[in-house]
Design an enzyme around this catalytic site. Structure first.
Site, mmCIF file in Angstrom:
data_model
loop_
_atom_site.group_PDB
_atom_site.id
_atom_site.type_symbol
_atom_site.label_atom_id
_atom_site.label_comp_id
_atom_site.label_asym_id
_atom_site.label_seq_id
_atom_site.Cartn_x
_atom_site.Cartn_y
_atom_site.Cartn_z
ATOM 1 N N HIS A 144 -2.879 11.110 0.994
ATOM 2 C CA HIS A 144 -2.373 10.564 2.194
ATOM 3 C C HIS A 144 -1.553 12.014 2.864
ATOM 4 O O HIS A 144 -0.653 12.003 3.270
ATOM 5 C CB HIS A 144 -1.110 9.277 1.934
ATOM 6 C CG HIS A 144 -0.772 8.654 3.352
ATOM 7 N ND1 HIS A 144 -0.913 7.129 3.880
ATOM 8 C CD2 HIS A 144 -0.642 9.372 5.043
ATOM 9 C CE1 HIS A 144 -0.499 7.657 4.538
ATOM 10 N NE2 HIS A 144 -0.526 8.477 6.048
ATOM 11 N N ASN A 170 -7.292 2.076 10.156
ATOM 12 C CA ASN A 170 -6.031 1.862 10.562
ATOM 13 C C ASN A 170 -5.898 1.866 12.241
ATOM 14 O O ASN A 170 -6.667 2.215 12.592
ATOM 15 C CB ASN A 170 -5.122 2.692 9.912
ATOM 16 C CG ASN A 170 -4.448 3.362 9.264
ATOM 17 O OD1 ASN A 170 -4.632 2.352 8.281
ATOM 18 N ND2 ASN A 170 -4.554 4.275 8.483
ATOM 19 N N ARG A 216 1.109 -0.932 0.283
ATOM 20 C CA ARG A 216 0.134 -0.160 0.175
ATOM 21 C C ARG A 216 0.431 1.403 -0.404
ATOM 22 O O ARG A 216 1.725 1.487 0.795
ATOM 23 C CB ARG A 216 -0.762 0.433 1.531
ATOM 24 C CG ARG A 216 -1.524 0.658 1.102
ATOM 25 C CD ARG A 216 -2.580 1.374 2.651
ATOM 26 N NE ARG A 216 -2.859 2.444 2.835
ATOM 27 C CZ ARG A 216 -2.709 3.169 3.972
ATOM 28 N NH1 ARG A 216 -2.129 2.540 5.090
ATOM 29 N NH2 ARG A 216 -3.769 4.346 4.189
ATOM 30 N N TYR A 231 -4.479 1.300 16.421
ATOM 31 C CA TYR A 231 -2.799 1.540 16.568
ATOM 32 C C TYR A 231 -3.086 1.127 18.392
ATOM 33 O O TYR A 231 -2.579 0.253 18.675
ATOM 34 C CB TYR A 231 -2.436 2.766 16.543
ATOM 35 C CG TYR A 231 -1.472 3.330 15.015
ATOM 36 C CD1 TYR A 231 -2.394 3.633 14.209
ATOM 37 C CD2 TYR A 231 -0.395 2.542 14.704
ATOM 38 C CE1 TYR A 231 -1.769 3.346 12.662
ATOM 39 C CE2 TYR A 231 0.373 2.774 14.156
ATOM 40 C CZ TYR A 231 0.024 3.133 12.725
ATOM 41 O OH TYR A 231 0.336 3.272 11.279
ATOM 42 N N GLU A 262 -3.417 -0.512 8.005
ATOM 43 C CA GLU A 262 -2.064 0.003 8.722
ATOM 44 C C GLU A 262 -2.367 -0.393 10.375
ATOM 45 O O GLU A 262 -3.759 -0.678 10.938
ATOM 46 C CB GLU A 262 -2.315 1.402 8.717
ATOM 47 C CG GLU A 262 -1.709 2.338 8.244
ATOM 48 C CD GLU A 262 -1.534 4.074 8.381
ATOM 49 O OE1 GLU A 262 -0.894 4.299 9.756
ATOM 50 O OE2 GLU A 262 -1.846 4.988 7.609
ATOM 51 N N GLU A 268 -7.412 8.750 6.174
ATOM 52 C CA GLU A 268 -7.920 9.364 7.663
ATOM 53 C C GLU A 268 -7.817 10.576 7.783
ATOM 54 O O GLU A 268 -7.160 11.862 7.990
ATOM 55 C CB GLU A 268 -6.671 8.911 9.024
ATOM 56 C CG GLU A 268 -5.975 7.891 8.447
ATOM 57 C CD GLU A 268 -5.081 7.777 10.030
ATOM 58 O OE1 GLU A 268 -4.519 8.246 10.269
ATOM 59 O OE2 GLU A 268 -4.355 6.277 10.055
HETATM 60 O O1 LIG Z 1 2.117 7.157 13.532
HETATM 61 C C1 LIG Z 1 1.730 6.581 12.534
HETATM 62 C C2 LIG Z 1 1.645 6.372 11.111
HETATM 63 C C3 LIG Z 1 1.690 7.310 10.532
HETATM 64 O O2 LIG Z 1 3.011 7.347 9.702
HETATM 65 C C4 LIG Z 1 0.865 7.123 9.356
HETATM 66 O O3 LIG Z 1 1.272 8.288 8.098
HETATM 67 C C5 LIG Z 1 -0.556 7.823 9.391
HETATM 68 O O4 LIG Z 1 -1.199 7.046 8.621
HETATM 69 C C6 LIG Z 1 -1.383 7.347 10.614
HETATM 70 N N1 LIG Z 1 -2.169 7.219 11.718
HETATM 71 C C7 LIG Z 1 -2.800 6.377 12.879
HETATM 72 C C8 LIG Z 1 -3.071 6.683 13.816
HETATM 73 N N2 LIG Z 1 -3.775 8.480 13.706
HETATM 74 C C9 LIG Z 1 -2.471 9.285 13.778
HETATM 75 C C10 LIG Z 1 -2.832 9.942 15.565
HETATM 76 C C11 LIG Z 1 -2.670 10.763 15.971
HETATM 77 C C12 LIG Z 1 -1.151 11.373 14.764
HETATM 78 C C13 LIG Z 1 -0.810 10.639 13.740
HETATM 79 C C14 LIG Z 1 -1.831 9.282 13.718
HETATM 80 C C15 LIG Z 1 -1.000 6.624 12.783
HETATM 81 N N3 LIG Z 1 0.180 6.458 11.704
#
Ligand SMILES: OC[C@@H]1[C@@H](O)[C@H](O)[C@@H](O)c2nc(CNc3ccccc3)cn21
Length: 468
Positions: free
Chosen positions: A143, A310, A99, A312, A376, A188
């Site tokens: 993105h 996505n 991706r 985390y 993700e 996102e």
């Molecule tokens: O932060 C890790 C990744 C980022 O590198 C990606 O470009 C992005 O799609 C991504 N989204 C999240 C989850 N959302 C988020 C929350 C707070 C700050 C940044 C991302 C994490 N991540």
């Protein structure tokens, strides 16, 4: 702590909503798609090469104080030139899918008008290299790297940006659609809207709560118009990627507010064709929602083929009198964030794999019929290269736990089609710059040397076995 879902009467104890098999071999469904994910601004570099125009992240990263140590994406991982090496690493790891995002300002330097052929040429080369190595490309159209020229006209607070996005989608599909079957429109929109326009934490750095809702709507409208454009252009599978977090709280009202602002404000328009009534009411102190026009929700909810997820970590919240609002959740006065009793990653994010199972099962229950793809999931840890190796046990353990959690969700009935680890490479981590490493492959930014970490070698074995 119980997991409370706003709007849906589901209260389950996170520890009891499923049983993760904690031993033995777990096998994923036949055809489960294993891959990795990246994004253009975070890895490509070549910021001014072959006609690429400036994006809001080129501007934001040059604004003093916005990005750690003034880091920018000017060079990043130099993927623009080193993509054959990176594809070779994916092939050697045995990944089935990759991706990546297309840089809108490479394709249309000013965000509108005729395409920049040299910009499209790069993605031609990348897609061909992937396919020649047996790797399926999965394209993200947006993105976060909005052409600066469009931001100068209001960016996502301007409805016209949604229309420009659909034109960009059509141009990109016309060039790549014969070799790319799976497309997601946005990555996102919550981040673009509430980090970029409501709180100023991300580009373009505007900090007006009301603008978060306006931007969110125009992003969703752009998604719907792009889906229409992609369908008209004969696209195969089309979807959107959302960052979704289960909310853990002892307070149902606090949970509903955060679940609404983070999850349902996007899930409901796209998958149900309506904004959640409680969120509309909650936001009235910031907006009259007059940016919503007749027919918008019908466009936004055009049928899609997949939902990119996505994940985390969950959001743990509590009611706390006097707590100021969290700027990325407008109107969250009286709600305290954090407090999870869990190990942390280098981002300070809690490691709670059960949240992934709960999220996937909730999506299966509340939004049935939409195939899910984890677009993700990953973790930042402070890696060290020792004798040419990176023993990233924290990341390996995070990934192992989350794959077990994903497997539990499949066992519970979730229609999960694949898993794409974030990220293939260490890369530009937005406001954190290069100091946070999410890659399963280490990048020495001084030499651009790539070193597969222990997590990459482990992941390669998972892919080979289709299981743990
Ligand atoms: O932060 C890790 C990744 C980022 O590198 C990606 O470009 C992005 O799609 C991504 N989204 C999240 C989850 N959302 C988020 C929350 C707070 C700050 C940044 C991302 C994490 N991540």
């Amino acid at each position: 702590c119980d997991t409370e879902w706003g709007g849906e009467d589901m209260t389950v104890s996170a520890e009891k909503s499923y049983e993760i098999q904690d031993s033995g071999v777990l096998t994923f469904p036949e055809g489960f798609v294993w891959g990795a994910a990246t994004a253009a601004y975070q890895i490509e570099g070549a910021a001014r090469e072959d006609g690429r125009g400036p994006s809001i992240w080129d501007t934001f990263s040059r604004t003093p104080g916005k990005v750690h140590a003034g880091h920018t994406g000017d060079v990043a991982c130099d993927h623009y030139h080193r993509y054959p090496d990176d594809v070779r690493i994916m092939r050697d790891l045995g990944l089935a899918a990759y991706r990546f995002s297309v840089s809108w300002p490479r394709v249309q330097p000013d965000g509108s008008g005729p395409a920049n052929p040299r910009g499209l040429d790069f993605y031609d080369r990348l897609v061909d290299e992937l396919r020649e190595n047996g790797i399926t490309p999965i394209v993200t159209l947006y993105h976060w790297d909005l052409p600066q020229t469009l931001e100068d006209r209001g960016g996502w607070t301007n409805r016209e940006t949604a229309e420009r996005f659909a034109e960009y989608a059509a141009i990109t599909h016309a060039r790549l659609g014969d070799r790319v079957e799976t497309w997601t429109t946005l990555n996102e929109p919550w981040c673009s809207a509430f980090l970029g326009y409501a709180s100023g934490i991300h580009a373009p750095g505007r900090a007006e709560p009301a603008l978060g809702f306006t931007a969110a709507h125009h992003l969703l409208l752009g998604h719907g118009l792009a889906v229409q454009a992609l369908r008209a252009s004969g696209a195969g599978k089309v979807g959107i990627t959302l960052n979704l977090s289960p909310v853990i709280s002892d307070d149902a009202e606090a949970a509903a507010i955060v679940d609404g602002l983070q999850n349902r404000i996007f899930l409901d328009p796209v998958l149900r064709g309506e904004y959640p009534a409680d969120v509309v009411e909650h936001a009235r102190r910031f907006t009259d929602w007059s940016f919503v026009r007749d027919g918008d929700l019908e466009i936004i909810s055009r049928p899609t083929d997949l939902l990119g997820v996505n994940y985390y970590h969950p959001q743990t919240v509590a009611a706390r009198a006097g707590e100021p609002a969290n700027p990325v959740y407008p109107g969250s006065e009286g709600i305290a964030f954090g407090g999870a009793d869990a190990p942390r990653t280098a981002m300070g994010w809690p490691v709670q794999p059960f949240g992934l199972t709960d999220l996937l099962l909730r999506l299966a229950r509340d939004y049935p019929g939409t195939p899910l793809l984890i677009t993700e999931n990953g973790a930042a840890f402070d890696d060290v290269v020792e004798d040419g190796e990176v023993h990233d046990v924290g990341r390996l353990s995070y990934l192992d736990g989350h794959l077990r959690a994903a497997h539990a969700a499949i066992q519970g009935g979730a229609d999960l089609r694949g898993y794409l680890v974030w990220s293939l490479l260490d890369n530009f981590e937005w406001a954190e710059g290069y100091r946070k490493r999410f890659g399963i492959v280490h990048v020495d930014y001084g030499t651009q040397r790539r070193t597969p970490k222990d997590s990459a070698l482990w992941y390669s074995e998972v892919v080979r076995r289709n299981g743990l």
